[in-house]
Design a protein around this motif. Structure first.
Motif, PDB file in Angstrom:
ATOM      1  N   LYS A 216     116.299  81.344  35.372  1.00 21.63           N
ATOM      2  CA  LYS A 216     115.522  81.854  36.497  1.00 21.63           C
ATOM      3  C   LYS A 216     114.512  82.924  36.095  1.00 21.63           C
ATOM      4  O   LYS A 216     113.725  83.369  36.915  1.00 21.63           O
ATOM      5  CB  LYS A 216     116.461  82.419  37.576  1.00 21.63           C
ATOM      6  CG  LYS A 216     117.401  81.386  38.164  1.00 21.63           C
ATOM      7  CD  LYS A 216     118.236  81.994  39.268  1.00 21.63           C
ATOM      8  CE  LYS A 216     119.182  80.966  39.858  1.00 21.63           C
ATOM      9  NZ  LYS A 216     120.010  81.527  40.940  1.00 21.63           N
ATOM     10  N   ASN A 234     118.752  86.607  46.901  1.00 28.70           N
ATOM     11  CA  ASN A 234     120.016  86.018  46.448  1.00 28.70           C
ATOM     12  C   ASN A 234     121.120  87.073  46.452  1.00 28.70           C
ATOM     13  O   ASN A 234     120.869  88.250  46.753  1.00 28.70           O
ATOM     14  CB  ASN A 234     119.863  85.381  45.056  1.00 28.70           C
ATOM     15  CG  ASN A 234     119.302  86.342  44.024  1.00 28.70           C
ATOM     16  OD1 ASN A 234     119.678  87.514  43.991  1.00 28.70           O
ATOM     17  ND2 ASN A 234     118.405  85.859  43.176  1.00 28.70           N
ATOM     18  N   PHE A 359     124.373  83.183  52.338  1.00 32.69           N
ATOM     19  CA  PHE A 359     124.065  82.716  50.994  1.00 32.69           C
ATOM     20  C   PHE A 359     124.791  81.396  50.743  1.00 32.69           C
ATOM     21  O   PHE A 359     125.946  81.223  51.159  1.00 32.69           O
ATOM     22  CB  PHE A 359     124.506  83.753  49.957  1.00 32.69           C
ATOM     23  CG  PHE A 359     123.913  85.113  50.179  1.00 32.69           C
ATOM     24  CD1 PHE A 359     122.684  85.448  49.630  1.00 32.69           C
ATOM     25  CD2 PHE A 359     124.574  86.058  50.955  1.00 32.69           C
ATOM     26  CE1 PHE A 359     122.128  86.700  49.843  1.00 32.69           C
ATOM     27  CE2 PHE A 359     124.028  87.311  51.176  1.00 32.69           C
ATOM     28  CZ  PHE A 359     122.799  87.638  50.614  1.00 32.69           C
ATOM     29  N   GLU A 364     121.975  81.632  46.608  1.00 36.37           N
ATOM     30  CA  GLU A 364     120.629  81.778  47.144  1.00 36.37           C
ATOM     31  C   GLU A 364     120.687  82.099  48.637  1.00 36.37           C
ATOM     32  O   GLU A 364     121.525  81.556  49.371  1.00 36.37           O
ATOM     33  CB  GLU A 364     119.817  80.499  46.914  1.00 36.37           C
ATOM     34  CG  GLU A 364     119.632  80.139  45.439  1.00 36.37           C
ATOM     35  CD  GLU A 364     118.875  81.218  44.673  1.00 36.37           C
ATOM     36  OE1 GLU A 364     117.855  81.715  45.182  1.00 36.37           O
ATOM     37  OE2 GLU A 364     119.322  81.579  43.565  1.00 36.37           O
TER      38      GLU A 364
END
Length: 380
Positions: A216, A234, A359, A364
């Protein structure tokens, strides 16, 4: 103009990836804070901007000029380190003037710059003292003054308050904020202290660490401090920004659309969350997030959750209660009412839908619909 741009910047030490694919723009005059857990590379990223570390790949530009190969002296930056690094045998005036003398500036110009910096930092009465005669906060101001006299386009601060006690940290933090307001220069500030980040920054760059960064990127989220606090992208951001951190409760999605979702908690109770959950499926495993100040105490029979008070931290204006809830980590509740629960008391807790976060199983965040989201940049 001293806008700083980083394009696809990487840093490797042999086989160890420290900075991974950072894409970032810091506008002229912004106060930008790099924050993250130990080992995430925030100081390394600053040192690459300063030219003290080479980059492995990518491009760094300052004021429109690519500086990848420029030495530190050619980048128009001045750095203030965690250690004061003052010359003990020189007076404060001589310490502040030293780099200007090396640059062969005229005596009158040196005098003007040093006195101007001393006035800004209220060091005028101390100029003829040696560093050993100064307090820690005064020495740090001298280190900042040594940067100011160079008249840089960009100031870089690498955890400058770490060596100060709590009261001096607050006072010096205020001075740095006033300095930025007065000078208007671009400033980048590295810290592990969330209070410094939240109170000083126009923009926060939160760096992550660990295996997730390999896929990421090193930057978890970029934005205004309140963006990261109220709209984390997140669970990592939600758990890192805020002290105490956000509470997380495991659950299962019951219903979801573009405006709201219903979640069944581990105790069987259903709660609402104002998020856009249209892309999720019924039965998906999710985590509900709620900050300590948003959990509400109530009677156990009216609650979404109940548990016993295991620990209390009294802060004066408020108290933090750690409540043992079945199937989850202890919940932290910030409470400022007059009738405080006692250790061992059974309390009920409700989760307001407009304050809750949601989440997915990958951590996420679902976009909240209860508040307008500021424009926030996130790394590739």
């Amino acid at each position: 103009m001293s806008t700083i741009r980083l394009k696809n910047v990487f840093k490797r030490f042999h086989d160890t990836q420290v900075i991974n694919n950072v894409d970032l723009e810091i506008q002229h005059g912004e106060f930008c804070v790099f924050i993250g857990p130990s080992g995430c590379g925030k100081s390394t990223l600053m040192r690459m901007i300063a030219g003290l570390e080479t980059i492995s790949a990518g491009e760094i530009s300052i004021g429109g000029t690519v500086v990848n190969t420029l030495p530190p002296a050619g980048r128009g930056v001045a750095m203030v380190f965690q250690s004061y690094a003052l010359y003990p045998h020189m007076t404060i005036y001589e310490n502040m003037a030293f780099n200007l003398k090396l640059a062969k500036k005229e005596k009158a110009e040196i005098e003007r710059r040093v006195m101007n910096a001393a006035k800004i930092l209220q060091l005028e009465p101390l100029l003829q003292r040696l560093p050993k005669a100064l307090s820690g906060g005064q020495r740090q101001r001298v280190a900042i003054g040594r940067a100011i006299v160079r008249d840089p386009e960009v100031f870089l601060f690498d955890e400058p308050l770490s060596n100060l006690d709590a009261s001096l940290r607050v006072a010096t933090r205020v001075e740095i904020a006033r300095l930025h307001h007065r000078l208007g220069n671009t400033m980048i500030y590295v810290t592990h202290d969330q209070v410094e980040a939240m109170t000083l920054a126009d923009k926060i760059v939160l760096l992550n660490s660990g295996p997730a960064m390999l896929t990421k990127g090193s930057v978890a989220q970029v934005g205004h401090p309140l963006d990261l606090y109220h709209h984390p992208v997140n669970e990592f951001v939600a758990g890192f920004i805020g002290s105490p951190k956000m509470n997380f409760l495991p659950g299962e999605l019951i219903t979801g659309d573009t405006q709201a979702a219903s979640v069944r908690l581990i105790n069987g109770k259903a709660i609402g969350v104002q998020v856009n959950a249209a892309a999720a499926n019924v039965g998906d495993a999710v985590n509900v997030g709620i900050r300590p100040e948003h959990v509400q105490l109530c009677a156990p029979e009216q609650a979404h959750l109940s548990g016993s008070v295991q620990h209390i931290e009294h802060l004066g204006e408020a108290a933090y209660f750690y409540v043992d809830v079945a199937g989850a980590e202890p919940l932290v509740i910030r409470y400022s009412g007059d009738r405080l629960p006692l250790l061992g008391d059974e309390v009920g807790l409700t989760i307001p839908a407009h304050h809750a976060h949601l989440f997915d199983s990958n951590g996420e965040a679902f976009q909240r619909t209860s508040e307008k989201v500021r424009k926030t940049a996130v790394s590739a």
